[in-house]
Motif scaffolding. Structure first.
Motif, PDB file in Angstrom:
ATOM      1  N   UNK A  36      17.287  -4.359 -46.378  1.00 55.21           N
ATOM      2  CA  UNK A  36      16.398  -3.374 -47.009  1.00 55.21           C
ATOM      3  C   UNK A  36      16.589  -3.315 -48.516  1.00 55.21           C
ATOM      4  N   UNK A  37      17.749  -3.760 -48.967  1.00 51.23           N
ATOM      5  CA  UNK A  37      18.061  -3.667 -50.401  1.00 51.23           C
ATOM      6  C   UNK A  37      17.978  -5.019 -51.097  1.00 51.23           C
ATOM      7  N   UNK A  38      17.518  -6.054 -50.378  1.00 48.36           N
ATOM      8  CA  UNK A  38      17.325  -7.361 -50.989  1.00 48.36           C
ATOM      9  C   UNK A  38      15.944  -7.414 -51.627  1.00 48.36           C
ATOM     10  N   UNK A  39      15.901  -7.661 -52.938  1.00 48.22           N
ATOM     11  CA  UNK A  39      14.631  -7.651 -53.662  1.00 48.22           C
ATOM     12  C   UNK A  39      13.987  -9.024 -53.769  1.00 48.22           C
ATOM     13  N   UNK A  40      14.696 -10.080 -53.445  1.00 45.24           N
ATOM     14  CA  UNK A  40      14.139 -11.422 -53.549  1.00 45.24           C
ATOM     15  C   UNK A  40      14.873 -12.376 -52.648  1.00 45.24           C
ATOM     16  N   UNK A  41      14.336 -13.569 -52.474  1.00 49.25           N
ATOM     17  CA  UNK A  41      14.990 -14.553 -51.594  1.00 49.25           C
ATOM     18  C   UNK A  41      16.345 -14.994 -52.135  1.00 49.25           C
ATOM     19  N   UNK A  42      17.407 -14.748 -51.398  1.00 48.44           N
ATOM     20  CA  UNK A  42      18.754 -15.142 -51.773  1.00 48.44           C
ATOM     21  C   UNK A  42      19.266 -16.101 -50.700  1.00 48.44           C
ATOM     22  N   UNK A  43      19.556 -17.310 -51.104  1.00 44.12           N
ATOM     23  CA  UNK A  43      19.917 -18.346 -50.141  1.00 44.12           C
ATOM     24  C   UNK A  43      21.169 -17.975 -49.354  1.00 44.12           C
ATOM     25  N   UNK A  44      22.176 -17.445 -50.037  1.00 43.65           N
ATOM     26  CA  UNK A  44      23.423 -17.091 -49.369  1.00 43.65           C
ATOM     27  C   UNK A  44      23.203 -16.025 -48.309  1.00 43.65           C
ATOM     28  N   UNK A  45      22.419 -15.007 -48.654  1.00 50.32           N
ATOM     29  CA  UNK A  45      22.143 -13.923 -47.706  1.00 50.32           C
ATOM     30  C   UNK A  45      21.351 -14.458 -46.513  1.00 50.32           C
ATOM     31  N   UNK A  46      20.360 -15.294 -46.783  1.00 52.34           N
ATOM     32  CA  UNK A  46      19.523 -15.841 -45.710  1.00 52.34           C
ATOM     33  C   UNK A  46      20.344 -16.667 -44.739  1.00 52.34           C
ATOM     34  N   UNK A  47      21.253 -17.477 -45.257  1.00 56.59           N
ATOM     35  CA  UNK A  47      22.101 -18.292 -44.394  1.00 56.59           C
ATOM     36  C   UNK A  47      23.079 -17.430 -43.606  1.00 56.59           C
ATOM     37  N   UNK A  48      23.593 -16.393 -44.251  1.00 60.21           N
ATOM     38  CA  UNK A  48      24.496 -15.481 -43.543  1.00 60.21           C
ATOM     39  C   UNK A  48      23.761 -14.783 -42.410  1.00 60.21           C
ATOM     40  N   UNK A  49      22.502 -14.430 -42.658  1.00 61.72           N
ATOM     41  CA  UNK A  49      21.714 -13.767 -41.634  1.00 61.72           C
ATOM     42  C   UNK A  49      21.429 -14.714 -40.470  1.00 61.72           C
ATOM     43  N   UNK A  50      21.113 -15.959 -40.766  1.00 66.94           N
ATOM     44  CA  UNK A  50      20.863 -16.944 -39.708  1.00 66.94           C
ATOM     45  C   UNK A  50      22.110 -17.120 -38.835  1.00 66.94           C
ATOM     46  N   UNK A  51      23.273 -17.117 -39.476  1.00 68.75           N
ATOM     47  CA  UNK A  51      24.512 -17.235 -38.707  1.00 68.75           C
ATOM     48  C   UNK A  51      24.745 -15.995 -37.863  1.00 68.75           C
ATOM     49  N   UNK A  52      24.392 -14.808 -38.398  1.00 72.05           N
ATOM     50  CA  UNK A  52      24.557 -13.563 -37.649  1.00 72.05           C
ATOM     51  C   UNK A  52      23.654 -13.549 -36.411  1.00 72.05           C
ATOM     52  N   UNK A  53      22.441 -14.091 -36.548  1.00 71.17           N
ATOM     53  CA  UNK A  53      21.533 -14.191 -35.403  1.00 71.17           C
ATOM     54  C   UNK A  53      22.144 -15.094 -34.336  1.00 71.17           C
ATOM     55  N   UNK A  54      22.685 -16.230 -34.768  1.00 72.69           N
ATOM     56  CA  UNK A  54      23.331 -17.150 -33.829  1.00 72.69           C
ATOM     57  C   UNK A  54      24.523 -16.478 -33.151  1.00 72.69           C
ATOM     58  N   UNK A  55      25.282 -15.713 -33.917  1.00 73.52           N
ATOM     59  CA  UNK A  55      26.450 -15.030 -33.369  1.00 73.52           C
ATOM     60  C   UNK A  55      26.033 -14.014 -32.303  1.00 73.52           C
ATOM     61  N   UNK A  56      24.926 -13.324 -32.531  1.00 76.85           N
ATOM     62  CA  UNK A  56      24.454 -12.357 -31.542  1.00 76.85           C
ATOM     63  C   UNK A  56      24.047 -13.051 -30.247  1.00 76.85           C
ATOM     64  N   UNK A  57      23.460 -14.235 -30.347  1.00 80.80           N
ATOM     65  CA  UNK A  57      23.113 -14.996 -29.150  1.00 80.80           C
ATOM     66  C   UNK A  57      24.369 -15.510 -28.441  1.00 80.80           C
ATOM     67  N   UNK A  58      25.390 -15.820 -29.201  1.00 83.86           N
ATOM     68  CA  UNK A  58      26.600 -16.369 -28.590  1.00 83.86           C
ATOM     69  C   UNK A  58      27.269 -15.363 -27.658  1.00 83.86           C
TER      70      UNK A  58
END
Length: 335
Positions: A258-280
């Motif tokens: 909610x507080x990200x104002x623009x595309x940040x590669x590090x945040x996006x990759x961390x989020x993708x990993x968090x999604x994978x972790x939730x599936x695991x």
């Protein structure tokens, strides 16, 4: 509803317009998605076969485990779709499939959490006062409760899942405002994590206290009590810690988005990993059964090694107790 809660709609649209770039991170994530999906489908399918063939849902515990394994297995079905979107930065399956995958994903995610929560309550009833709660722990009642949990999951997730659309090139929610999105995040966090986590923690803590109290009151402690308490303790730690580790990063990053104002590669990759972790988390439960439950160890061994005979002591051990002795319980505690 893992894939639904992506960091930021505008950010996702930006990434969707970028050309596909195959890098080491994308390859690594694709490989991890494949491993999680394979282990999740294989492990939960094995649990389902074991219960249907060997246990035959003879207790309320295995009824809940059966539904948990079914929900976790179906949860894995949507993973290839989410993985392809993450890998290609594009949804290529159309708007109808987008809505269907989100509904399927959400129902199975919430059912999985609800079943695990109900199992913690079932374990407490089995040890706190087995005679008093015996009628609530009959297999046929557990089946009715499980059906109700599936219905609750559908009602809980359907309004949000239908807000998903693939019109912008990604299967993402149609966010009308930041306030609406905050409401969705808060709702899913409370229903899918906070409330179940509190219930599981409270019931398992009460369960451990009950075991200790019964052991102290007994004039002649049963030789199984220390082993049972040790097994319960291990399972308590495993269930609560694994559940928290797999889901807390996902919800934390969703609120941070909610507080990200623009595309940040590090945040996006961390989020993708968090999604994978939730599936695991969905492929972790069979591993917990195999490692921490004597009953399922025997079941798995019997199924995978036909020459091995199933010990008579394992039959019905997931929920039996001595009706003539309320202090010494013979209950194998499963996650």
């Amino acid at each position: 509803m893992d894939p639904s809660l992506l960091p930021d709609v505008d950010n996702n649209q930006t990434f969707a317009e970028e050309p596909f770039d195959l890098d080491s991170f994308s390859i690594t994530m694709a490989l991890l998605y494949f491993i999680v999906c394979t282990l999740g489908l294989a492990g939960n399918s094995l649990v389902i076969v074991v219960i249907l063939k060997l246990d035959k849902m003879s207790s309320s515990t295995t009824v809940y485990i059966m539904n948990l394994a079914l929900a976790d297995g179906l949860f894995m079905v949507g993973l290839p779709f989410i993985a392809s979107q993450s890998f290609l930065n594009h949804w290529m399956f159309g708007d109808t499939v987008c809505k269907f995958v989100m509904v399927l994903d959400g129902i199975n995610q919430f059912t999985s959490v609800f079943c695990l929560t109900m199992m913690s309550i079932d374990r407490y009833m089995a040890l706190a006062d087995p005679l008093r709660f015996a009628r609530w722990r009959m297999p046929h009642r557990a089946k009715i409760i499980s059906a109700f949990l599936w219905l609750c999951s559908l009602i809980t997730i359907l309004p949000m899942a239908l807000h998903f659309s693939a019109e912008q090139g990604l299967c993402i929610p149609d966010v009308s405002s930041d306030a609406w999105w905050l409401g969705v995040l808060s709702y899913t966090f409370i229903m899918g994590f906070a409330l179940p986590f509190v219930v599981m923690t409270a019931t398992y803590a009460a369960l451990l206290l009950t075991l200790r109290s019964k052991q102290l009151r007994s004039a002649a402690p049963h030789k199984e009590s220390p082993r049972l308490e040790q097994q319960v303790t291990k399972m308590v730690v495993a269930v609560v810690v694994v559940f928290g580790m797999c889901w807390l990063p996902f919800y934390t990053l969703n609120f941070c988005s909610l507080y990200e104002s623009g595309p940040v590669l590090t945040f996006t990759r961390a989020f993708e990993f968090a999604v994978l972790l939730s599936y695991s988390w969905s492929c972790a439960n069979p591993i917990l059964y195999a490692c921490l439950s004597d009953t399922f160890k025997g079941y798995f061994r019997t199924l995978l090694c036909p020459a091995t005979k199933l010990s008579p002591s394992l039959h019905y051990s997931t929920g039996r107790y001595d009706l003539n002795d309320t202090d010494v319980l013979d209950v194998t505690v499963l996650a």
